[in-house]
Write a protein that holds these residues in place. Structure first.
Motif, PDB file in Angstrom:
ATOM      1  N   LEU A  57       0.680  -1.370   0.157  1.00 54.23           N
ATOM      2  CA  LEU A  57      -0.038   0.168   0.116  1.00 54.23           C
ATOM      3  C   LEU A  57       1.078   1.187  -0.030  1.00 54.23           C
ATOM      4  O   LEU A  57       1.219   1.807   1.195  1.00 54.23           O
ATOM      5  CB  LEU A  57      -0.862   0.125   1.201  1.00 54.23           C
ATOM      6  CG  LEU A  57      -1.820  -1.151   1.351  1.00 54.23           C
ATOM      7  CD1 LEU A  57      -2.661  -1.127   2.579  1.00 54.23           C
ATOM      8  CD2 LEU A  57      -2.833  -1.351   0.296  1.00 54.23           C
ATOM      9  N   CYS A  85      -4.962   2.658  -3.418  1.00 51.62           N
ATOM     10  CA  CYS A  85      -5.156   3.186  -2.221  1.00 51.62           C
ATOM     11  C   CYS A  85      -6.568   4.063  -1.903  1.00 51.62           C
ATOM     12  O   CYS A  85      -7.032   3.604  -0.830  1.00 51.62           O
ATOM     13  CB  CYS A  85      -4.045   3.973  -1.897  1.00 51.62           C
ATOM     14  SG  CYS A  85      -2.333   3.116  -1.516  1.00 51.62           S
ATOM     15  N   ALA A 121      -9.435   2.767   0.777  1.00 50.17           N
ATOM     16  CA  ALA A 121     -10.136   3.809   1.797  1.00 50.17           C
ATOM     17  C   ALA A 121     -11.516   4.066   1.676  1.00 50.17           C
ATOM     18  O   ALA A 121     -12.145   4.211   2.408  1.00 50.17           O
ATOM     19  CB  ALA A 121      -9.289   5.220   1.767  1.00 50.17           C
ATOM     20  N   THR A 154     -12.259   6.829   9.381  1.00 53.17           N
ATOM     21  CA  THR A 154     -11.182   6.357   8.326  1.00 53.17           C
ATOM     22  C   THR A 154      -9.953   7.306   8.440  1.00 53.17           C
ATOM     23  O   THR A 154      -9.077   6.761   8.539  1.00 53.17           O
ATOM     24  CB  THR A 154     -11.845   6.403   7.015  1.00 53.17           C
ATOM     25  OG1 THR A 154     -12.884   5.666   6.955  1.00 53.17           O
ATOM     26  CG2 THR A 154     -10.574   5.968   6.090  1.00 53.17           C
ATOM     27  N   VAL A 185      -6.067   6.304   9.598  1.00 57.48           N
ATOM     28  CA  VAL A 185      -5.177   6.453   8.714  1.00 57.48           C
ATOM     29  C   VAL A 185      -3.961   7.374   9.439  1.00 57.48           C
ATOM     30  O   VAL A 185      -2.962   7.434   9.305  1.00 57.48           O
ATOM     31  CB  VAL A 185      -5.638   7.492   7.469  1.00 57.48           C
ATOM     32  CG1 VAL A 185      -4.238   7.858   6.807  1.00 57.48           C
ATOM     33  CG2 VAL A 185      -6.316   6.631   6.571  1.00 57.48           C
ATOM     34  N   THR A 198       1.190   8.209   1.489  1.00 56.25           N
ATOM     35  CA  THR A 198       0.230   6.893   1.282  1.00 56.25           C
ATOM     36  C   THR A 198      -1.006   7.452   2.270  1.00 56.25           C
ATOM     37  O   THR A 198      -2.376   7.264   1.964  1.00 56.25           O
ATOM     38  CB  THR A 198       0.716   5.610   1.603  1.00 56.25           C
ATOM     39  OG1 THR A 198       1.673   5.418   0.855  1.00 56.25           O
ATOM     40  CG2 THR A 198      -0.192   4.512   1.301  1.00 56.25           C
ATOM     41  N   PHE A 216      -4.955   7.826   1.398  1.00 59.64           N
ATOM     42  CA  PHE A 216      -6.137   7.101   1.656  1.00 59.64           C
ATOM     43  C   PHE A 216      -7.181   8.557   2.382  1.00 59.64           C
ATOM     44  O   PHE A 216      -8.467   8.137   2.312  1.00 59.64           O
ATOM     45  CB  PHE A 216      -5.699   6.593   3.141  1.00 59.64           C
ATOM     46  CG  PHE A 216      -5.377   5.191   2.725  1.00 59.64           C
ATOM     47  CD1 PHE A 216      -6.051   4.139   3.502  1.00 59.64           C
ATOM     48  CD2 PHE A 216      -4.083   4.763   2.215  1.00 59.64           C
ATOM     49  CE1 PHE A 216      -5.914   2.664   3.196  1.00 59.64           C
ATOM     50  CE2 PHE A 216      -4.159   3.567   1.866  1.00 59.64           C
ATOM     51  CZ  PHE A 216      -4.692   2.386   2.227  1.00 59.64           C
TER      52      PHE A 216
END
Length: 571
Positions: free
Chosen positions: A173, A184, A188, A201, A205, A218, A222
């Motif tokens: 990822l 990615c 997400a 979320t 992250v 990354t 997300f």
């Protein structure tokens, strides 16, 4: 170093995630209990044009910290005709900016203090006497628990860096190419759609990024996917709503999808810009900071929060000129073949402009009371199983309760210190009538809820249908509210005799009617009897005081204000 997966990873991660989401819920509930009604009134007042709609959406969502609640407000106001679809679309655009302000707050390094502050405000909540103090304490407690939960998640995720098998999976990822970036974003979006919270979320992250599990770019990717995934919630919420509600929800969906599609090709350029901008927020988010001998990345949450906020601002600037296009397209595709389902949670006739003029205020109250009674009749449709009846009896009752509160508040506001006796008597009578109509609505709600919860066999269903037909006929004595000649008397006594006959039938059916059904039918007959008495009392209240505003009174008020003379208002 050996890692105890259960105590060092699973317990703090699951516990931290739960506390984080509970904190979001507490903060949202506390703030909404304090201000949601005022925010709704402010929204109706401010969102007259698209530009004002964006500002109002940003400001109000930033306060109540719930884009879902904001969408519900917008849908209700559109259905009530308070604001048009075009400014409503702009409000939703602003709501996307407002909800990201919470992401910036989550990024603040207050984790270690979260538990202490949460405990303090929990004690305030427990020992507080007033609802206002309780709601403030609940919001503050939720705010503190957000940081504590995030801190727990970060600590629980950090040991994963010592587990090669985990890192080998997570290393895939990495948003280093457009294909991996899209991968990615979709992951997400899926996670957000599953848990129905973009804030949750983004919190996860941030924890992964701060622990060094995810590369900071990354983690930012997300957060972009979270904005895409949250549209699923809007789509699901719009399934059973009216045409205008669907259009408002589709505006949110299309707005976010277009924004993500435009931003993905610009992602790596925006990362260079974000790297430059982060020097104003502490430095390079990819540089670790050693705390107690362990590496951590405290600037990753800051980078995620900054990017999420500026992404939504960019999205609004990009799409705001096309609000008119959104409206025209949604008017064509955002509709179903069914007629609009009226939103009874919002008053339609109670305008602030009419509140000071009895010739306009009294008819407005009467019309709104009529809407309440029409909504109450829907409970009989629900009990009969009519195709066009509201789907959820509890939600319909909650909407009616909101409408009743608005009517009562509006009518009470008609009392003034120098009110003439005739008008004071009229206002007092209207308030009494509203109390009786609220009780009638509750009686019909009890009928619908009991029928919905208790299955009936053929014999029991026949008795229930007969009772529903009797109550439906009785309602014609007071609904519609403005019928000139009523062909149905409001007297309760003759109808109660008919209920006695249905009661006798229920008792004589014996084994053909199970005892559970018999008990439910007797309770339904009791609710019907209460409804009959209330119908009779509402009719008597209407007859006790004329619903006309005295002409002399309106003339005197108009001459005093230098305005035109309004016509008398009649029920």
């Amino acid at each position: 170093m050996q890692v105890d997966v259960f105590t060092q990873v699973i317990v703090p991660v699951i516990g931290g995630l739960g506390i984080f989401m509970l904190g979001l819920e507490f903060m949202s509930n506390g703030i909404q209990s304090l201000a949601v009604n005022k925010m709704r009134a402010l929204l109706a007042k401010l969102a007259g044009t698209p530009s004002k709609g964006v500002l109002a959406g940003t400001f109000i969502t930033g306060i109540i910290q719930s884009s879902t609640a904001m969408t519900v407000m917008v849908v209700g106001l559109v259905n009530a005709g308070v604001i048009g679809l075009r400014p409503a679309i702009a409000v939703i655009m602003g709501a996307n900016i407002g909800t990201t302000l919470g992401n910036g707050l989550i990024a603040l390094p207050l984790g270690p203090l979260g538990l202490l502050l949460g405990g303090i405000f929990a004690l305030v909540y427990i020992f507080a006497k007033s609802d206002k103090v309780k709601n403030i304490a609940l919001a503050c407690m939720g705010f503190a628990l957000i940081f504590y939960g995030l801190n727990l998640m970060t600590g629980g995720l950090r040991p994963l860096r010592s587990m090669p098998e985990v890192m080998s999976v997570i290393s895939t990822l990495k948003a280093d190419t457009y294909v991996n970036l899209l991968y990615c974003v979709l992951i997400a979006a899926f996670i957000t759609a599953m848990i129905h919270s973009s804030s949750a979320t983004i919190g996860i992250v941030m924890g992964l990024g701060a622990a060094g599990i995810l590369d900071w770019k990354t983690a930012v990717a997300f957060s972009l996917g979270a904005d895409l995934g949250t549209t699923i919630t809007s789509w699901m919420a719009s399934l059973n709503l009216s045409k205008n509600a669907k259009r408002a929800a589709y505006a949110h969906i299309s707005f976010n999808i277009i924004g993500v599609c435009v931003t993905i090709p610009l992602f790596f350029v925006s990362m260079d810009v974000l790297t430059w901008a982060m020097q104003w927020f502490g430095g390079d988010p990819g540089v670790p900071v050693v705390v107690n001998g362990k590496e951590t990345f405290p600037l990753v949450p800051v980078a995620v929060g900054v990017y999420s906020t500026f992404f939504n601002i960019f999205n609004v600037l990009l799409l705001f000129p096309f609000v008119g296009v959104f409206e025209r397209v949604l008017m064509k595709v955002g509709a179903s073949s069914l007629d609009d389902v009226e939103d009874y949670s919002q008053p339609r006739f109670l305008t602030e402009a009419a509140a000071g003029d009895p010739a306009r205020a009294v008819p407005a109250v009467l019309q709104e009371t009529g809407r309440y009674l029409e909504a109450a009749e829907k409970f009989l449709d629900i009990a009969r199983g009519d195709e066009n009846a509201p789907d959820k009896v509890e939600e319909h009752w909650a909407a009616m309760d909101l409408l009743n509160r608005e009517i009562r508040s509006y009518t009470s506001g008609m009392f003034k210190a120098d009110l003439p006796y005739a008008r004071a008597d009229l206002v007092a009578s209207l308030i009494e009538e509203e109390d009786f109509t609220a009780s009638l609505g509750e009686a019909l709600y009890q009928i619908a809820r009991r029928v919905e919860r208790q299955p009936f066999g053929p014999a029991g269903r026949q008795l229930v249908d007969a009772m529903l037909a009797e109550v439906t006929t009785a309602m014609r004595a007071i609904v519609p509210i403005d019928q000139p000649d009523r062909d149905v008397p409001a007297a309760a006594e003759p109808r109660i005799a008919r209920l006695g006959e249905l009661r006798t039938q229920a008792l004589r059916l014996g084994a053909d009617l199970p005892w559970v059904e018999r008990g439910a039918i007797l309770a339904l007959l009791g609710s019907a009897e209460r409804a009959y008495f209330l119908i009779e009392r509402i009719d008597a209240e209407r007859r006790s005081v004329s619903r006309s505003v005295p002409v002399a009174e309106t003339v005197n008020q108009t001459q005093a204000s230098g305005g035109l003379t309004p016509a008398p208002a009649r029920a």
